[in-house]
Design a protein around this motif. Structure first.
Motif, PDB file in Angstrom:
ATOM      1  N   ALA A   5       2.507   1.898 -11.682  1.00 42.14           N
ATOM      2  CA  ALA A   5       3.282   3.131 -11.549  1.00 42.14           C
ATOM      3  C   ALA A   5       3.619   3.391 -10.084  1.00 42.14           C
ATOM      4  N   PHE A   6       4.745   4.046  -9.880  1.00 41.57           N
ATOM      5  CA  PHE A   6       5.156   4.404  -8.519  1.00 41.57           C
ATOM      6  C   PHE A   6       4.615   5.793  -8.185  1.00 41.57           C
ATOM      7  N   HIS A   7       4.034   5.910  -6.994  1.00 38.82           N
ATOM      8  CA  HIS A   7       3.520   7.196  -6.527  1.00 38.82           C
ATOM      9  C   HIS A   7       4.292   7.630  -5.287  1.00 38.82           C
ATOM     10  N   ARG A   8       4.569   8.920  -5.208  1.00 39.14           N
ATOM     11  CA  ARG A   8       5.355   9.434  -4.079  1.00 39.14           C
ATOM     12  C   ARG A   8       4.681   9.165  -2.743  1.00 39.14           C
ATOM     13  N   SER A   9       3.378   8.991  -2.755  1.00 40.29           N
ATOM     14  CA  SER A   9       2.673   8.711  -1.500  1.00 40.29           C
ATOM     15  C   SER A   9       3.148   7.415  -0.848  1.00 40.29           C
ATOM     16  N   LEU A  10       3.739   6.524  -1.644  1.00 36.65           N
ATOM     17  CA  LEU A  10       4.258   5.272  -1.085  1.00 36.65           C
ATOM     18  C   LEU A  10       5.450   5.491  -0.165  1.00 36.65           C
ATOM     19  N   LEU A  11       6.046   6.667  -0.219  1.00 37.24           N
ATOM     20  CA  LEU A  11       7.199   6.975   0.631  1.00 37.24           C
ATOM     21  C   LEU A  11       6.801   7.596   1.964  1.00 37.24           C
ATOM     22  N   ALA A  12       5.505   7.738   2.215  1.00 39.12           N
ATOM     23  CA  ALA A  12       5.047   8.331   3.478  1.00 39.12           C
ATOM     24  C   ALA A  12       5.539   7.500   4.660  1.00 39.12           C
ATOM     25  N   PRO A  13       5.826   8.148   5.799  1.00 41.54           N
ATOM     26  CA  PRO A  13       6.360   7.423   6.969  1.00 41.54           C
ATOM     27  C   PRO A  13       5.533   6.212   7.388  1.00 41.54           C
ATOM     28  N   ARG A  14       4.220   6.263   7.184  1.00 39.22           N
ATOM     29  CA  ARG A  14       3.398   5.127   7.613  1.00 39.22           C
ATOM     30  C   ARG A  14       3.720   3.857   6.820  1.00 39.22           C
ATOM     31  N   HIS A  15       4.372   4.027   5.659  1.00 39.88           N
ATOM     32  CA  HIS A  15       4.716   2.869   4.829  1.00 39.88           C
ATOM     33  C   HIS A  15       6.133   2.343   5.093  1.00 39.88           C
ATOM     34  N   TRP A  16       6.888   3.020   5.948  1.00 42.85           N
ATOM     35  CA  TRP A  16       8.279   2.599   6.153  1.00 42.85           C
ATOM     36  C   TRP A  16       8.413   1.170   6.676  1.00 42.85           C
ATOM     37  N   PRO A  17       7.561   0.719   7.622  1.00 39.25           N
ATOM     38  CA  PRO A  17       7.677  -0.688   8.045  1.00 39.25           C
ATOM     39  C   PRO A  17       7.474  -1.667   6.881  1.00 39.25           C
ATOM     40  N   ILE A 149       2.560 -17.405 -18.954  1.00 40.43           N
ATOM     41  CA  ILE A 149       1.356 -17.622 -18.164  1.00 40.43           C
ATOM     42  C   ILE A 149       0.855 -16.299 -17.607  1.00 40.43           C
ATOM     43  N   ALA A 150      -0.376 -16.315 -17.169  1.00 39.62           N
ATOM     44  CA  ALA A 150      -0.948 -15.229 -16.384  1.00 39.62           C
ATOM     45  C   ALA A 150      -1.497 -15.846 -15.105  1.00 39.62           C
ATOM     46  N   GLY A 151      -1.911 -15.004 -14.173  1.00 40.47           N
ATOM     47  CA  GLY A 151      -2.444 -15.511 -12.923  1.00 40.47           C
ATOM     48  C   GLY A 151      -3.611 -14.673 -12.437  1.00 40.47           C
ATOM     49  N   MET A 152      -4.354 -15.223 -11.471  1.00 36.70           N
ATOM     50  CA  MET A 152      -5.395 -14.484 -10.773  1.00 36.70           C
ATOM     51  C   MET A 152      -4.965 -14.331  -9.322  1.00 36.70           C
ATOM     52  N   TYR A 153      -5.301 -13.201  -8.719  1.00 37.47           N
ATOM     53  CA  TYR A 153      -4.836 -12.954  -7.365  1.00 37.47           C
ATOM     54  C   TYR A 153      -5.793 -12.025  -6.626  1.00 37.47           C
ATOM     55  N   ARG A 154      -5.635 -12.002  -5.299  1.00 38.21           N
ATOM     56  CA  ARG A 154      -6.344 -11.047  -4.459  1.00 38.21           C
ATOM     57  C   ARG A 154      -5.392  -9.923  -4.083  1.00 38.21           C
ATOM     58  N   ARG A 155      -5.881  -8.709  -4.131  1.00 34.59           N
ATOM     59  CA  ARG A 155      -5.049  -7.563  -3.796  1.00 34.59           C
ATOM     60  C   ARG A 155      -4.604  -7.637  -2.339  1.00 34.59           C
ATOM     61  N   MET A 156      -3.367  -7.188  -2.095  1.00 34.26           N
ATOM     62  CA  MET A 156      -2.818  -7.183  -0.746  1.00 34.26           C
ATOM     63  C   MET A 156      -3.312  -5.962   0.026  1.00 34.26           C
ATOM     64  N   ASP A 157      -3.381  -6.099   1.338  1.00 34.31           N
ATOM     65  CA  ASP A 157      -3.834  -4.989   2.175  1.00 34.31           C
ATOM     66  C   ASP A 157      -2.836  -3.837   2.158  1.00 34.31           C
ATOM     67  N   SER A 158      -1.559  -4.147   2.110  1.00 32.12           N
ATOM     68  CA  SER A 158      -0.517  -3.118   2.099  1.00 32.12           C
ATOM     69  C   SER A 158      -0.324  -2.597   0.681  1.00 32.12           C
ATOM     70  N   THR A 159      -0.432  -1.281   0.507  1.00 32.45           N
ATOM     71  CA  THR A 159      -0.229  -0.700  -0.828  1.00 32.45           C
ATOM     72  C   THR A 159       1.220  -0.853  -1.283  1.00 32.45           C
ATOM     73  N   VAL A 160       2.161  -0.843  -0.356  1.00 30.69           N
ATOM     74  CA  VAL A 160       3.571  -1.025  -0.710  1.00 30.69           C
ATOM     75  C   VAL A 160       3.804  -2.445  -1.219  1.00 30.69           C
ATOM     76  N   PHE A 161       3.315  -3.446  -0.483  1.00 28.13           N
ATOM     77  CA  PHE A 161       3.494  -4.824  -0.928  1.00 28.13           C
ATOM     78  C   PHE A 161       2.730  -5.086  -2.224  1.00 28.13           C
ATOM     79  N   GLU A 162       1.547  -4.479  -2.364  1.00 32.25           N
ATOM     80  CA  GLU A 162       0.796  -4.636  -3.610  1.00 32.25           C
ATOM     81  C   GLU A 162       1.611  -4.119  -4.786  1.00 32.25           C
ATOM     82  N   TRP A 163       2.234  -2.942  -4.629  1.00 39.23           N
ATOM     83  CA  TRP A 163       3.044  -2.371  -5.709  1.00 39.23           C
ATOM     84  C   TRP A 163       4.260  -3.240  -5.996  1.00 39.23           C
ATOM     85  N   ALA A 164       4.988  -3.628  -4.941  1.00 41.14           N
ATOM     86  CA  ALA A 164       6.246  -4.355  -5.123  1.00 41.14           C
ATOM     87  C   ALA A 164       6.008  -5.760  -5.686  1.00 41.14           C
TER      88      ALA A 164
END
Length: 305
Positions: A5-17, A149-164
């Protein structure tokens, strides 16, 4: 598995880069294939010229794993591997965010599907076990055109990249399991699912053994043994290789490993490493040598990096 799900917190300025990075990846994925590969080769040339600790890591790994090569041959292989990183960057973009039409147009040859079909006819799940080659993300997308197929993965440090990225992966994958979600993974395999899995990185986990990789003791997770034991899934080696020029990719499903799992996790883990080593020898310049594969050392052994 539902898309995140998309959360509005992902639009915070710290996530713009991070959003700028996602937008750049999206744009790269829309370049024509010849232009995309040209860009990858140019990026690879740039990676080669920039001094980096990763170059020293690749050189150390290749010196350990290919002692039969002379210094000049290893130096050429290091250069080829660093150039390949540029292609890896654009292939990740294409694998994540390329359109279905674009992916379908990539020349792809898949060999050994009969092994997967035989396992499914028996009602068995399948572990597709491969290695960290530069094009692993794109080739997972390519093989998903023919099989679910399915996959296994490690979560990304960036919440934006993790979501996308998770959202993009779930457009073509049945599911993406966190590396610690053993219960969900086993349930999926018991239900006849096919899971792509690469156990060839030093995870610095407690569930590891030292198994030979190119004759060098390498800390390797034993999860392949345990997942096969708990789920009853067949283990099928999965290799993929980029062809020269713009000829596309070859994906190969090998013969299922016989008598796997065996009674000992150490022996099974050594068998898996031997399979991945065989894959690497077919296309050594396309393997992720910049990873510190031998960072964890046996007691008393000197550090490598």
């Amino acid at each position: 598995m539902s898309r995140p799900a998309f959360h509005r917190s992902l639009l915070a300025p710290r996530h713009w880069p991070a959003w700028l990075g996602v937008a750049t990846i999206w744009l790269i994925a829309r370049l024509p294939q010849p232009v995309l590969m040209w860009l990858g080769r140019r990026l690879g040339a740039l990676v080669l010229r920039i001094p980096s600790a990763r170059k020293r890591i690749a050189a150390a790994n290749l010196a350990l794993c290919f002692p039969e090569l002379d210094a000049d041959a290893r130096a050429r292989l290091v250069d080829a591997n660093l150039r390949d990183i540029g292609l890896m960057l654009v292939e990740f973009a294409l694998g994540w965010m390329g359109s279905d039409r674009r992916i379908a147009a990539i020349p792809t040859r898949i060999e050994g599907l009969e092994h997967l079909e035989a396992a499914r006819a028996e009602g068995r799940g399948v572990l597709l076990v491969g290695g960290h080659f530069s094009h692993l993300e794109l080739c997972a997308r390519l093989v998903s055109q023919r099989i679910r197929i399915a996959g296994m993965y490690r979560r990304m440090d960036s919440t934006v990249f993790e979501w996308a990225v998770l959202r993009a992966r779930l457009d073509y994958a049945d599911a993406m399991f966190d590396k610690d979600d053993i219960r969900g993974t086993v349930k999926y395999l018991r239900n006849g699912g096919t899971l792509w899995y690469a156990p060839d990185q030093d995870m610095r986990s407690k569930d590891t053994v030292f198994a030979p990789f190119f004759g060098v003791p390498a800390a390797t997770i034993t999860a392949t043994h345990h997942l096969a034991r708990m789920s009853g899934a067949k283990v099928i080696p999965f290799f993929h290789r980029r062809l020269p020029g713009n000829q596309g990719y070859v994906l190969r499903l090998g013969t299922p490993l016989e008598d796997f799992p065996g009674p000992a996790a150490e022996a099974d883990t050594a068998r898996v490493n031997a399979c991945i080593e065989q894959m690497v020898r077919e296309a050594p310049e396309q393997y992720l040598w910049v990873h510190k594969r031998f960072k964890t050392r046996p007691p008393g052994a000197p550090a490598i990096y």
